[in-house]
Write a protein that holds these residues in place. Sequence first.
Motif, PDB file in Angstrom:
ATOM      1  N   ASP A   1       4.164 -31.247  15.785  1.00  0.00           N
ATOM      2  CA  ASP A   1       3.126 -30.214  15.615  1.00  0.00           C
ATOM      3  C   ASP A   1       3.743 -28.821  15.734  1.00  0.00           C
ATOM      4  OD1 ASP A   1       0.737 -31.516  15.073  1.00  0.00           O
ATOM      5  OD2 ASP A   1       0.390 -32.036  17.166  1.00  0.00           O
ATOM      6  N   LEU A   2       4.568 -28.641  16.771  1.00  0.00           N
ATOM      7  CA  LEU A   2       5.144 -27.317  17.017  1.00  0.00           C
ATOM      8  C   LEU A   2       6.055 -26.883  15.871  1.00  0.00           C
ATOM      9  CD1 LEU A   2       5.899 -27.496  20.852  1.00  0.00           C
ATOM     10  CD2 LEU A   2       4.129 -26.160  19.693  1.00  0.00           C
ATOM     11  N   VAL A   3       6.841 -27.818  15.372  1.00  0.00           N
ATOM     12  CA  VAL A   3       7.746 -27.496  14.255  1.00  0.00           C
ATOM     13  C   VAL A   3       6.936 -27.045  13.040  1.00  0.00           C
ATOM     14  CG1 VAL A   3       9.340 -28.521  12.564  1.00  0.00           C
ATOM     15  CG2 VAL A   3       9.640 -28.978  14.995  1.00  0.00           C
ATOM     16  N   LEU A   4       5.873 -27.791  12.746  1.00  0.00           N
ATOM     17  CA  LEU A   4       5.083 -27.450  11.555  1.00  0.00           C
ATOM     18  C   LEU A   4       4.280 -26.167  11.757  1.00  0.00           C
ATOM     19  CD1 LEU A   4       3.885 -30.870  10.123  1.00  0.00           C
ATOM     20  CD2 LEU A   4       5.765 -29.445   9.418  1.00  0.00           C
ATOM     21  N   VAL A   5       3.779 -25.949  12.975  1.00  0.00           N
ATOM     22  CA  VAL A   5       3.050 -24.691  13.248  1.00  0.00           C
ATOM     23  C   VAL A   5       4.003 -23.514  13.070  1.00  0.00           C
ATOM     24  CG1 VAL A   5       1.994 -23.322  15.101  1.00  0.00           C
ATOM     25  CG2 VAL A   5       1.257 -25.656  14.727  1.00  0.00           C
ATOM     26  N   PHE A   6       5.209 -23.656  13.585  1.00  0.00           N
ATOM     27  CA  PHE A   6       6.223 -22.604  13.439  1.00  0.00           C
ATOM     28  C   PHE A   6       6.490 -22.345  11.952  1.00  0.00           C
ATOM     29  CE2 PHE A   6      10.714 -21.464  12.874  1.00  0.00           C
ATOM     30  CZ  PHE A   6      10.739 -20.257  13.565  1.00  0.00           C
ATOM     31  N   LEU A   7       6.618 -23.413  11.203  1.00  0.00           N
ATOM     32  CA  LEU A   7       6.885 -23.303   9.763  1.00  0.00           C
ATOM     33  C   LEU A   7       5.740 -22.573   9.041  1.00  0.00           C
ATOM     34  CD1 LEU A   7       9.121 -24.371   7.835  1.00  0.00           C
ATOM     35  CD2 LEU A   7       7.612 -26.285   7.335  1.00  0.00           C
ATOM     36  N   VAL A   8       4.523 -22.938   9.393  1.00  0.00           N
ATOM     37  CA  VAL A   8       3.346 -22.322   8.744  1.00  0.00           C
ATOM     38  C   VAL A   8       3.274 -20.840   9.098  1.00  0.00           C
ATOM     39  CG1 VAL A   8       0.811 -22.272   8.730  1.00  0.00           C
ATOM     40  CG2 VAL A   8       2.012 -24.438   8.527  1.00  0.00           C
ATOM     41  N   PHE A   9       3.513 -20.509  10.373  1.00  0.00           N
ATOM     42  CA  PHE A   9       3.471 -19.097  10.773  1.00  0.00           C
ATOM     43  C   PHE A   9       4.565 -18.292  10.080  1.00  0.00           C
ATOM     44  CE2 PHE A   9       0.457 -20.040  14.149  1.00  0.00           C
ATOM     45  CZ  PHE A   9      -0.300 -18.883  14.112  1.00  0.00           C
ATOM     46  N   THR A  10       5.731 -18.889   9.965  1.00  0.00           N
ATOM     47  CA  THR A  10       6.830 -18.212   9.274  1.00  0.00           C
ATOM     48  C   THR A  10       6.436 -17.932   7.834  1.00  0.00           C
ATOM     49  OG1 THR A  10       8.288 -19.551  10.615  1.00  0.00           O
ATOM     50  CG2 THR A  10       9.328 -18.338   8.829  1.00  0.00           C
ATOM     51  N   MET A  11       5.821 -18.925   7.214  1.00  0.00           N
ATOM     52  CA  MET A  11       5.403 -18.747   5.817  1.00  0.00           C
ATOM     53  C   MET A  11       4.323 -17.679   5.712  1.00  0.00           C
ATOM     54  SD  MET A  11       5.462 -22.747   4.794  1.00  0.00           S
ATOM     55  CE  MET A  11       4.309 -22.654   3.481  1.00  0.00           C
ATOM     56  N   ARG A  12       3.431 -17.631   6.688  1.00  0.00           N
ATOM     57  CA  ARG A  12       2.369 -16.602   6.659  1.00  0.00           C
ATOM     58  C   ARG A  12       2.973 -15.211   6.782  1.00  0.00           C
ATOM     59  NH1 ARG A  12      -3.067 -18.644   9.793  1.00  0.00           N
ATOM     60  NH2 ARG A  12      -3.532 -20.292   8.324  1.00  0.00           N
ATOM     61  N   LEU A  13       4.008 -15.091   7.618  1.00  0.00           N
ATOM     62  CA  LEU A  13       4.659 -13.786   7.776  1.00  0.00           C
ATOM     63  C   LEU A  13       5.460 -13.421   6.533  1.00  0.00           C
ATOM     64  CD1 LEU A  13       5.925 -14.131  11.452  1.00  0.00           C
ATOM     65  CD2 LEU A  13       4.088 -12.637  10.633  1.00  0.00           C
ATOM     66  N   ARG A  14       6.047 -14.463   5.929  1.00  0.00           N
ATOM     67  CA  ARG A  14       6.922 -14.216   4.781  1.00  0.00           C
ATOM     68  C   ARG A  14       6.096 -13.885   3.529  1.00  0.00           C
ATOM     69  NH1 ARG A  14       9.122 -13.208   1.013  1.00  0.00           N
ATOM     70  NH2 ARG A  14      11.048 -13.885   0.008  1.00  0.00           N
ATOM     71  N   TRP A  15       4.968 -14.598   3.361  1.00  0.00           N
ATOM     72  CA  TRP A  15       4.126 -14.364   2.170  1.00  0.00           C
ATOM     73  C   TRP A  15       2.689 -14.057   2.593  1.00  0.00           C
ATOM     74  CZ3 TRP A  15       7.139 -19.005   2.192  1.00  0.00           C
ATOM     75  CH2 TRP A  15       8.274 -18.949   1.390  1.00  0.00           C
ATOM     76  N   PRO A  16       2.465 -12.928   3.272  1.00  0.00           N
ATOM     77  CA  PRO A  16       1.122 -12.669   3.794  1.00  0.00           C
ATOM     78  C   PRO A  16       0.065 -12.455   2.719  1.00  0.00           C
ATOM     79  CG  PRO A  16       2.533 -10.761   4.106  1.00  0.00           C
ATOM     80  CD  PRO A  16       3.391 -11.824   3.547  1.00  0.00           C
TER      81      PRO A  16
END
Lengths: 546, 89
Positions: B72-87
Amino acid sequence: MARGLTMAGKLFSSHTIRRFTSVHSWIGIACGVALFIAFYGGALTMYERDIDRWANPATRHASGTLAQIDAFVTELAGKREVSGDLDIDLGDDGNGPLRATIFAMGDGQFSESIVAMSADGHASTQAKPSSVGRLINEIHFSLGIPGTAGYTFLGLVSVAYGLALVTGLIIHLPHLVRDLFSLKRSASLKKMWTDAHNVIGVLSLPFHLMFAFTATLLCILPVMSEATVHVMATDAPYEQYQRHSDEGGHGRGGRADGKGQPTSAVMLSPARLLFLATNAAPELRMTRLTYQGYGTSAAVATVQGVRFGSPMPNGAVTLSAETGEVHSVRVPGLWQGTDALNELYVHLHEGDFGGEVLRATYFILGLAGSFLFYSGNLLWIETRRKRRVDAQPTRTRLIAQVTVGACLGCCLGVGGALLAARATDLPGVTEAWEGRAYFVIFFASIAWCLLRHPVRGAVDILRLSAATYLLLPVADMTLTGWRRGLGGVPADLVAVKMDIIFLAIGMSFLATARATRRRGMTGQPNSVWYIADPSAKPGARHASSR
Amino acid sequence: MSYGPQTLAGIVLGTPLTFLIVGLYAQWGPSDPSTNFIAALYFSVPVWLTIMIWALKRSSARTAWLTLLAADLVLVFLVFTMRLRWPAV
């Protein structure tokens, strides 16, 4: 197959298999009653339209043809009250007989009436039609629980049911073939019930897997959409999906923009609308014409049709009822991925793509599913019997009583609702009250079973169910004046088919009542399914039954 | 033979994990975005069932909780990174 079995053996230890067996049983006992009701209602829902026709005799002898549709719609428009919508059934082959449902809203009251066209151009109206088919469908998808709670609950039950199926598959995979041929007459009734449960489970496994999957999507797709959107990196896919679904139109043509305040307008003739729709989608056989806002400039006509042989057979052409401008065309075979996926699970669940044979297959598999859950619960209770003591725990008896009361109460309730639907034919009865009949009978059955010994309660409800379902064809023939095939009035084959189905269901309830009583008298005395033989000497056996 | 904690882990942590996985498919699937989205919803049922079976198969509840939490933590981190990268996507 052998390789698959070896793999299953390697993947899952005996310890895991025991754990999965426990999960399978617990989910079964927790969700079994809800699934029984859903499956029994679902089996009958396969004939929803036929049941409504059976329950509304005014629509049976409709014989108007497509050539009379202009006159028919003109007459309907005259009957229509304030801002009503029209739904015209063009018959299965699209050439009549013509029947229409009129939805009207006047004085804040919603009303519905059914009009049928006869060959001489006369339209007969049934003012307060029965919608018992719709009631059975509601019981199927929401157990009759109002609002969104019902189908959300059944969606969650479906997910659990999926887990029970997968664990069941893992348990039975090593001996799948052996289970299939294990059913035989046996001295042990419990073994016979277990074998019957396993055989039906194995045979209908693909059907059950499909149902668990499609029912989950049907019931909780919006919830799943919301959950997915909240954990996605961007909302773009969801927004595109929503836009696509809201637009509705694809394949050919586009959707017209919304107009301002609608004004009174002259409508194109229905024959002309059908002609335009057929030109726009020649692949479809048109079977239904619906109007929204008839008589206004915003009136929209939707012509629905079927493309036989297509796995997703339904299509539709939406046009302006005033100008005939085509708004959208939905044709099976021309759909994009999104539309195909949006439709696929619905049609897989409803089984409306394979004609009468598939419908009958779904019906039988639905009833077999009901048996699966009922027998599963009975077996679970029997397995937990304390063999060396006479007195069984109260909770075991309570579970048995609730299982019997709710499952068989649903069957009796549906029968009672069908009978109540036909009571509107009696003089002095002005309103269909099938909904009330169902719920009163359902809860009364549970209460009755809680007061009685489980076997006696089951036998009572089964006998009453048999009497109710056997009475349905008799009531149908009596209330329609025994006109079927007599006095020059042709028999309505759909109603005859439903009478035969009810007769068969009634007979099977009778047979089940006998088997249950026999089982009660020949079982082991400390079983919850044992009743003392009434012919035996007093005190010879445990007189635990009332 | 208690498997309650494994079941609980599967439901509590496996359910969000399911939606994180299918959310990634909806974002990066091979078809157009709207088709990816509905296909992702199709996948959610088998993915959830697989996670539940996996959790139920663990002999230790601790393994189930920790592994699912990590996923869960790995995927949440991935999703947040993507949100920051492509807001603005």
